[in-house]
Write a protein that holds these residues in place. Structure first.
Motif, short mmCIF file in Angstrom:
data_model
loop_
_atom_site.label_atom_id
_atom_site.label_comp_id
_atom_site.label_asym_id
_atom_site.label_seq_id
_atom_site.Cartn_x
_atom_site.Cartn_y
_atom_site.Cartn_z
N GLY A 86 0.79 -1.23 0.00
CA GLY A 86 0.00 0.00 0.00
C GLY A 86 0.83 1.28 0.00
N LEU A 87 2.14 1.15 -0.21
CA LEU A 87 3.04 2.31 -0.08
C LEU A 87 3.19 3.12 -1.36
N VAL A 140 8.03 10.93 -0.49
CA VAL A 140 7.09 11.90 0.08
C VAL A 140 7.51 13.33 -0.28
N ALA A 153 6.44 13.87 -3.88
CA ALA A 153 4.97 13.84 -4.00
C ALA A 153 4.36 15.15 -3.51
N PRO A 157 0.85 15.29 0.14
CA PRO A 157 0.39 14.02 -0.41
C PRO A 157 1.53 13.00 -0.33
N THR A 158 1.27 11.85 0.29
CA THR A 158 2.36 10.90 0.52
C THR A 158 2.28 9.67 -0.38
N GLY A 159 1.07 9.27 -0.79
CA GLY A 159 0.94 8.01 -1.53
C GLY A 159 1.20 6.78 -0.69
N LEU A 160 1.30 6.93 0.64
CA LEU A 160 1.69 5.81 1.51
C LEU A 160 0.50 4.98 1.99
#
Lengths: 163, 163, 163, 163
Positions: B78-79, C86, C89, D76-79
């Motif tokens: 999910g990263l 991060v 992003a 926004p991290t996308g994590l």
């Protein structure tokens, strides 16, 4: 693949439960994934390996040598505590044994991801709140012994579309 | 464990190189870790499995079913793109085949972590800059064929303290 | 918000370029996000603060005190090298100044995420390969001086739907 | 900087408490960091902004436009769910309001990182177990109203070496 969570610092009872869970998972043909360190994680991995199973350890740091000796495949992540999210994402279901704050975070993250979580000792949470919040396959079940824990976890893992 | 990196969208030449690399790693008794998806990742995993090896796929999303069919152990994280850092952290050395931007990020992250990276086609980087920046075991080596790539990667992985 | 990337260990020229970039971003009313540490990161943050701007530092560890003194908002992540994903992003566009392997990973991750990347010194990549791979708003542009770097980065950031 | 945690889907009482907490943090000169989305997060950010404060939102996805309208600085991290670890790592202390499973994971991760956590409604945990497990500055305190929550959180944040 079933995730087993529990503290690095565990007492003898917790380690004994974890070893039995690891053994039963291996006997059922399941791969065990955990945080790869000591205490509950090492005991569960030991149980799995002595029964001929396969073990994966998702580590918080970058050193594969930090994995316990019963880990077939160490995955050093360097992610710190965020690796807890990866441990539970990797299991079709989660068994939590005893537990510190890291274990509680794994219970919560697994429920958030819609997984079935089986506890064996350790944290108890308000069942009404848990039921009200549960979405998808999320459920928090309390097992009385390792055999029940593994049976309940496999029940979730072997439903179609468990992922 | 050796990491193999390369794009999800790969041409036939890249897939052929990747399958040979996977096969040679398995024949050398190494576990293969990769990003678990298609293209180079699927071809390398296929090569490893057909030769009796073991494969781990570190996925960007939460769905284990997104792994290619040659993945023994899918690790859904999910990263998102940050999973690239986990892929290279998991390998004692890295083999990069062909490559898009994700592959370039894996080459760079592996070098940053002090790993040996072997390229087979794909990205070339200014060798003087790379040498000047390299710390620990970091090195960027260019292989002419799959056999050389695997030999160079194993050379790093089997030095003491490679982790 | 514009991301500025560059090494913790930077020479005087790189720091001078970074400070000018930080100042120009602040004068344009943009918030600066970076990795929060020394070298290029500290110089860019200093430039931004001396011009009245706002700075955010996304740190690899858990200690906010590791941020340079020009960071308004330290974000300690504990993610290690994965924090690079991060940083990029968080920017509508990325300016990379000089650069080590961490910077190269940020260039690659930003391009993968479809961002415009402007380089000022440092890494050069095969332009044909980059163009062929670029999707969405991804582009790698070479600036000759800080003013051009900021102008090119703002061009991307202020297009509709840049996120 | 103080982290405020709570669910995206919140009832009117939770949102009212969150808005008061946000306002009081801003009046105390603290920056608010949260998960950047709706419900408790949006209400706390609204309270902070209406009182002239500064807000940071650490998002699970890549789209800065997913932040609520009261977020000064979207990250926004996308994590995915692993971003919860970043939210709590960024606060000198944590205030949890109401809460679902994500909030529970943030309480647990914050305690694991040695932070003081103040709850206002929502989850209750066995106090003896929590006390026995707490290391460093970790503590779980129950507040009766927003003023007490902010006072208790600031008490932790302003001790020397709180980070």
């Amino acid at each position: 693949m079933i995730a087993v969570c529990g503290p690095h610092e565990a007492d003898q009872d917790e380690r004994r439960l974890a070893e039995a869970v690891g053994r039963l998972l291996a006997e059922a043909g399941e791969t065990l994934v955990c945080g790869g360190r000591g205490g509950v994680m090492a005991a569960a991995s030991r149980g799995a390996k002595l029964a001929g199973g396969t073990t994966i350890g998702i580590l918080p740091g970058y050193d594969p040598a930090a994995a316990n000796e019963w880990t077939d495949h160490p995955i050093p992540t360097g992610l710190g505590e965020a690796r807890n999210a990866v441990v539970v994402a990797s299991g079709a279901a989660v068994i939590a044994i005893g537990g510190g704050f890291g274990t509680l975070s794994e219970i919560a993250l697994a429920l958030k991801l819609g997984k079935r979580v089986v506890t064996l000792g350790g944290w108890t949470l308000d069942p009404q709140r848990v039921t009200r919040l549960s979405r998808g396959g999320a459920a928090l079940l309390v097992a009385r012994d390792p055999a029940e824990a593994v049976r309940l976890a496999l029940g979730a893992a072997r439903q179609p579309g468990h992922g």
